[in-house]
Design a protein around this motif. Sequence first.
Motif, PDB file in Angstrom:
ATOM      1  N   UNK A  69      36.195  45.425  41.672  1.00  7.97           N
ATOM      2  CA  UNK A  69      35.560  44.289  42.351  1.00  7.97           C
ATOM      3  C   UNK A  69      35.365  43.116  41.395  1.00  7.97           C
ATOM      4  N   UNK A  70      34.934  43.411  40.181  1.00 10.63           N
ATOM      5  CA  UNK A  70      34.744  42.352  39.192  1.00 10.63           C
ATOM      6  C   UNK A  70      36.086  41.728  38.801  1.00 10.63           C
ATOM      7  N   UNK A  71      37.124  42.552  38.729  1.00  6.30           N
ATOM      8  CA  UNK A  71      38.460  42.042  38.409  1.00  6.30           C
ATOM      9  C   UNK A  71      38.957  41.098  39.496  1.00  6.30           C
ATOM     10  N   UNK A  72      38.773  41.494  40.745  1.00  9.94           N
ATOM     11  CA  UNK A  72      39.247  40.648  41.838  1.00  9.94           C
ATOM     12  C   UNK A  72      38.419  39.372  41.949  1.00  9.94           C
ATOM     13  N   UNK A  73      37.139  39.457  41.595  1.00  9.82           N
ATOM     14  CA  UNK A  73      36.322  38.241  41.552  1.00  9.82           C
ATOM     15  C   UNK A  73      36.804  37.317  40.434  1.00  9.82           C
ATOM     16  N   UNK A  74      37.190  37.917  39.306  1.00  6.35           N
ATOM     17  CA  UNK A  74      37.734  37.133  38.197  1.00  6.35           C
ATOM     18  C   UNK A  74      39.035  36.441  38.611  1.00  6.35           C
TER      19      UNK A  74
ATOM     20  N   UNK B 125      44.317  34.125  42.112  1.00  2.16           N
ATOM     21  CA  UNK B 125      45.257  35.244  42.026  1.00  2.16           C
ATOM     22  C   UNK B 125      44.870  36.318  43.035  1.00  2.16           C
ATOM     23  N   UNK B 126      45.869  37.044  43.517  1.00  4.89           N
ATOM     24  CA  UNK B 126      45.639  38.042  44.553  1.00  4.89           C
ATOM     25  C   UNK B 126      45.196  39.376  43.948  1.00  4.89           C
ATOM     26  N   UNK B 127      44.474  40.194  44.721  1.00 12.48           N
ATOM     27  CA  UNK B 127      44.172  41.559  44.271  1.00 12.48           C
ATOM     28  C   UNK B 127      45.405  42.443  44.360  1.00 12.48           C
ATOM     29  N   UNK B 128      45.328  43.625  43.767  1.00 10.00           N
ATOM     30  CA  UNK B 128      46.474  44.538  43.768  1.00 10.00           C
ATOM     31  C   UNK B 128      46.815  45.030  45.171  1.00 10.00           C
TER      32      UNK B 128
ATOM     33  N   UNK C 244      46.196  44.469  49.436  1.00 17.76           N
ATOM     34  CA  UNK C 244      45.825  43.455  50.411  1.00 17.76           C
ATOM     35  C   UNK C 244      44.402  43.693  50.912  1.00 17.76           C
ATOM     36  N   UNK C 245      43.709  42.604  51.179  1.00 18.35           N
ATOM     37  CA  UNK C 245      42.269  42.656  51.448  1.00 18.35           C
ATOM     38  C   UNK C 245      41.870  43.586  52.591  1.00 18.35           C
ATOM     39  N   UNK C 246      42.519  43.605  53.738  1.00 15.92           N
ATOM     40  CA  UNK C 246      42.026  44.524  54.781  1.00 15.92           C
ATOM     41  C   UNK C 246      42.034  45.984  54.345  1.00 15.92           C
ATOM     42  N   UNK C 247      43.062  46.367  53.570  1.00 15.35           N
ATOM     43  CA  UNK C 247      43.179  47.754  53.136  1.00 15.35           C
ATOM     44  C   UNK C 247      42.340  48.036  51.889  1.00 15.35           C
ATOM     45  N   UNK C 248      42.006  46.990  51.165  1.00 13.24           N
ATOM     46  CA  UNK C 248      41.221  47.155  49.943  1.00 13.24           C
ATOM     47  C   UNK C 248      39.852  47.750  50.243  1.00 13.24           C
ATOM     48  N   UNK C 249      39.233  47.313  51.339  1.00  9.67           N
ATOM     49  CA  UNK C 249      37.902  47.809  51.685  1.00  9.67           C
ATOM     50  C   UNK C 249      37.939  49.299  52.026  1.00  9.67           C
ATOM     51  N   UNK C 250      38.978  49.723  52.726  1.00 10.82           N
ATOM     52  CA  UNK C 250      39.127  51.147  53.025  1.00 10.82           C
ATOM     53  C   UNK C 250      39.353  51.950  51.742  1.00 10.82           C
TER      54      UNK C 250
ATOM     55  N   UNK D 188      38.304  42.250  32.937  1.00 15.80           N
ATOM     56  CA  UNK D 188      37.853  43.386  33.739  1.00 15.80           C
ATOM     57  C   UNK D 188      38.963  44.402  33.970  1.00 15.80           C
ATOM     58  N   UNK D 189      40.192  44.003  33.785  1.00 18.15           N
ATOM     59  CA  UNK D 189      41.271  44.990  33.813  1.00 18.15           C
ATOM     60  C   UNK D 189      41.178  45.891  32.580  1.00 18.15           C
ATOM     61  N   UNK D 190      40.877  45.284  31.436  1.00 15.45           N
ATOM     62  CA  UNK D 190      40.702  46.083  30.227  1.00 15.45           C
ATOM     63  C   UNK D 190      39.470  46.977  30.334  1.00 15.45           C
ATOM     64  N   UNK D 191      38.397  46.467  30.939  1.00 14.11           N
ATOM     65  CA  UNK D 191      37.209  47.293  31.148  1.00 14.11           C
ATOM     66  C   UNK D 191      37.515  48.462  32.082  1.00 14.11           C
ATOM     67  N   UNK D 192      38.365  48.210  33.056  1.00 10.69           N
ATOM     68  CA  UNK D 192      38.791  49.286  33.955  1.00 10.69           C
ATOM     69  C   UNK D 192      39.586  50.345  33.192  1.00 10.69           C
ATOM     70  N   UNK D 193      40.466  49.896  32.299  1.00  5.70           N
ATOM     71  CA  UNK D 193      41.254  50.827  31.494  1.00  5.70           C
ATOM     72  C   UNK D 193      40.363  51.648  30.560  1.00  5.70           C
TER      73      UNK D 193
END
Length: 258
Positions: free
Chosen positions: A33-38, A44-47, A49-55, A235-240
């Motif tokens: 979530x923090x990465x996508x906010x960044x 830039x788009x999330x990895x 798509x948004x409708x499926x991201x919530x699921x 936040x990608x590095x924090x995720x890693x």
Amino acid sequence: MAAVTSKKALRFFSQFGAFILTRFSFWNCFSMLMLFAERADVKRKPDIQVPYLYFDLGAAVLCASFMSFGVKRRWFSLAAALHLALSTYVSYVGGQVHYGDWLKVRMYSRAMAITGGFLVLASGAGEVYRQKPRTRSLQATGQVFLGIYLICVVSPALTETDPRRRVLSYLDHIPGGEVTVQLLGVVFGVLALSYLSGCYVRVASQILAVLLPLIVLFIDGNMAYWHHSCRVEFWNQMKLIGQNVGIFGAVLILATDS
């Protein structure tokens, strides 16, 4: 007396590893979530798509919640493994964001290792009061995934010219320089063979449990290098980093659960 104390210590570390692994998904969702906010700040788009991201996030939190409370842990660990594998596949084929090959290796190999950790947990390893025998096939599959992860860590041949230059430029940031890198390569290669073959897995896990915190601290934790020099999103590095901590939890289980 010493045997009883040793048994209690092993049980503690096994429970600690299970604690880390079962709660990994919470950190993974938060860092995503923090990465996508960044990324939203720079359009830039999330990895996914948004409708499926919530699921995707909801399923991860649901599995993590049930695993954390110990409710049907084996079932939800298996569900978490399948969910993470599917989520990683969708983000890979979706093509929403372009990553360099060297970064893809880092990201997807760790996701594979976490999937393997969930399979180890689904096998019944790490349970304090085991009522059913462990499912050895699930544990063996999880160990293979961990072995593949170790190969990806030490094999720059999986990437192309640019990552090789990145590895060479990173030598100045690792204590011991090239000697340390070569030693880690040899050790990780031997550990990978152990996981892939299923021989001396407990000993290999004990060694890896000592090495992983050092890698997280001295290599993954070097944010100045990864974020500023390699242009990896913060936040990608924090995720890693969180993924490596989750892998550490899985390794602790294998190192201490008999």
